[in-house]
Structure formats: C-alpha cells, structure tokens
Design an enzyme around this catalytic site. Structure first.
Site, PDB file in Angstrom:
ATOM      1  CG  HIS A 177      39.184  40.972  44.116  1.00  0.00           C
ATOM      2  ND1 HIS A 177      37.819  40.884  44.295  1.00  0.00           N
ATOM      3  CD2 HIS A 177      39.482  42.296  44.201  1.00  0.00           C
ATOM      4  CE1 HIS A 177      37.313  42.079  44.451  1.00  0.00           C
ATOM      5  NE2 HIS A 177      38.295  42.967  44.402  1.00  0.00           N
ATOM      6  CG  HIS A 222      35.438  46.544  49.354  1.00  0.00           C
ATOM      7  ND1 HIS A 222      34.183  47.090  49.153  1.00  0.00           N
ATOM      8  CD2 HIS A 222      36.153  46.820  48.236  1.00  0.00           C
ATOM      9  CE1 HIS A 222      34.147  47.674  47.968  1.00  0.00           C
ATOM     10  NE2 HIS A 222      35.318  47.524  47.389  1.00  0.00           N
TER      11      HIS A 222
END
Length: 281
Positions: free
Chosen positions: A22, A64
């Site tokens: 991730h 992100h």
C-alpha cells in the site's frame, strides 16, 4: 475482539493470497516515494499500490491527498500545481524522525525518499524488476480534470505494453485500475477493456451486499471494516464470480481474518511482515 466467521474457504487448488504494498512499503519508508516501492519489491510484495492525480501540466503523480500539505513541506492542490512545482518539494522528511536533530541538508541526501514520484517512473521501476511485479493504480475522484485522468492513464499503460495483449495466448494483465468511482472504472474499461477494474468500497451498500459489482468490474475492493462487520461478503462475492482485494490490512488479527475468509489479495503497509504471517516469506 472476535468476529462471527463463516467456514474457511477451502476451494481446491486455491492460489496463495497476493500481498500488495500500500503506497509501497509505507510503514518503513515515506509513502509513494521511489524508496518505498523499492523496499516493497525487496520485501517480496506481489504487487504495488499507488494513487494517482493529474498535475496542472498533465503529469500523473503518485500522491494520495488532494493537497500536498500532509506529505510534503509545501501547500496547495496537486491539480493546481505543475510537475516542476512538485519537484521542488520534500515529500519524505516528515517520515524520517531520525533527521530531527540532524543538519537540514541531511534531509535531502536521498532523493528517492524525498522527491515526488511520477507514475511513469513507477512503471519504469516495475518494468526493470527482475521478477513479475504487478501494479494496482487507484484513480482519485472527484477532481477538476475528470476524464482526463483516465485518458492520460490509459496512454501511459499503452506505452508500457499493458493494454493490448495482441496475439499472445499466455498474456495475463499485470496492471489493474482501482477506484471508488464506478464512472472512472467505466472510462478505463471503454478505452482499455483488457485492464481489470477494482471497485473500492468504504461501506457496503444494499445494492452490493449480495456480491454484485458495477457492470464490467470483476474485482471487489472492500475495506477491512466491511469484512469485520460482514464476514460473509467474501463468499458472496466469490459466488458472483468476483475476486476480493481488501484494504488496508495491517493488524495480525485482520490478516488472519482475511486468510480464514479466503480473500484473493490484501493491501498492506507492511508487505514483509504480512508475507511472513501468511507463510510466504
């Protein structure tokens, strides 16, 4: 805490759970940096996960948040900044607590830990790996650039040979696109039907509780909280013919839950530790 769990998936010949890093090995290195992805590959991750946003001058970068404030020493929206603006920022030293007492120039010794990462550079890293490493790319929406994100993404994937299997009968896709936006996945499928889609879910809405997904999407992407509350969801998704990739799985109890339920992949900040727990590393 314990959860009511259905019987463990025991389908014969079931492959091992895929471990997806991730934002790279983001527990050990600053998220979305080249260093984090190199570490993930070294740690044996089967795939790398990244988020992509489009800059003001048309570059896809691995960031992100909508704004750069949290993960850099700058401010502003990614979509309003050009790549040259982002290249001047430090995207890594916030993670390196050990630098707190060092001279300021020490923070910039390793650009792989501090520089903004473009998706193009990440695709190059994967292409140069000495083994197969898959890539899970999440498109972030809403954004001012809307469909231009998917257009640019498909262009890049095509350049690296990820969109057209041609006449190769042994070809299997090594890149998939994920999104909470069904419209985003539809755009990618229309332009590149060979690229699998993953429909991300933070909550399990009534329309999806039986395992159904948006048309043309073959992989469910529930958050780990969904599995804690609805452990029967994995079996329902499998019965509907879908694979299940779960995010973000860091705790040992959650890894165990995913293993017992028979998920196909886990997305984790700790790829090395999770592989060890699963008996893969």
């Amino acid at each position: 805490m314990t959860y009511a769990r259905p019987a463990q998936d025991s389908r014969p010949g079931r492959p091992a759970i895929s471990v997806i890093a991730h934002r790279g090995a983001s527990e050990d290195a600053p998220e979305h940096t080249l260093a984090a992805y190199r570490k993930a590959i070294e740690d044996g991750a089967d795939a790398l996960e990244c988020d992509v946003r489009l800059t003001a001058d048309g570059h896809l970068v691995c960031v992100h948040d909508r704004r750069v404030n949290r993960t850099s020493n700058g401010r502003g929206s990614v979509s309003a900044l050009e790549l040259a603006d982002l290249a001047m920022l430090d995207f890594g030293s916030w993670k390196d607590d050990g630098f707190a007492n060092e001279a300021p120039d020490r923070q910039h010794e390793d650009p792989e830990r501090t520089s903004v990462l473009t998706l193009e550079r990440l695709l190059e890293l994967v292409a140069d790996a000495d083994r197969r490493v898959e890539l899970a790319i999440e498109t972030k929406h809403p954004t001012r650039w809307a469909g231009q994100v998917e257009e640019r993404l498909v262009e890049l994937l095509a350049r690296f040979g990820h969109t057209n299997p041609a006449m190769r009968t042994d070809w299997t896709p090594s890149v998939r696109v994920m999104s909470f936006s069904a419209r985003s996945l539809h755009r990618v499928r229309a332009a590149a039907p060979e690229v699998p889609g993953v429909y991300l879910m933070q909550f399990l809405t009534p329309r999806h509780r039986d395992g159904r997904l948006p048309p043309g999407v073959g992989i469910a992407g529930p958050g780990i909280r969904i599995l804690r509350s609805h452990p029967d969801y994995v079996a329902k998704a499998h019965r509907a013919g879908h694979r299940v990739h779960v995010w973000t799985v860091n705790d040992t109890a959650d890894v165990e839950l995913c293993q017992e339920l028979g998920v196909d992949a886990v997305i984790t900040n700790r790829p090395k530790q999770v592989r060890i727990q699963l008996g893969l590393g």
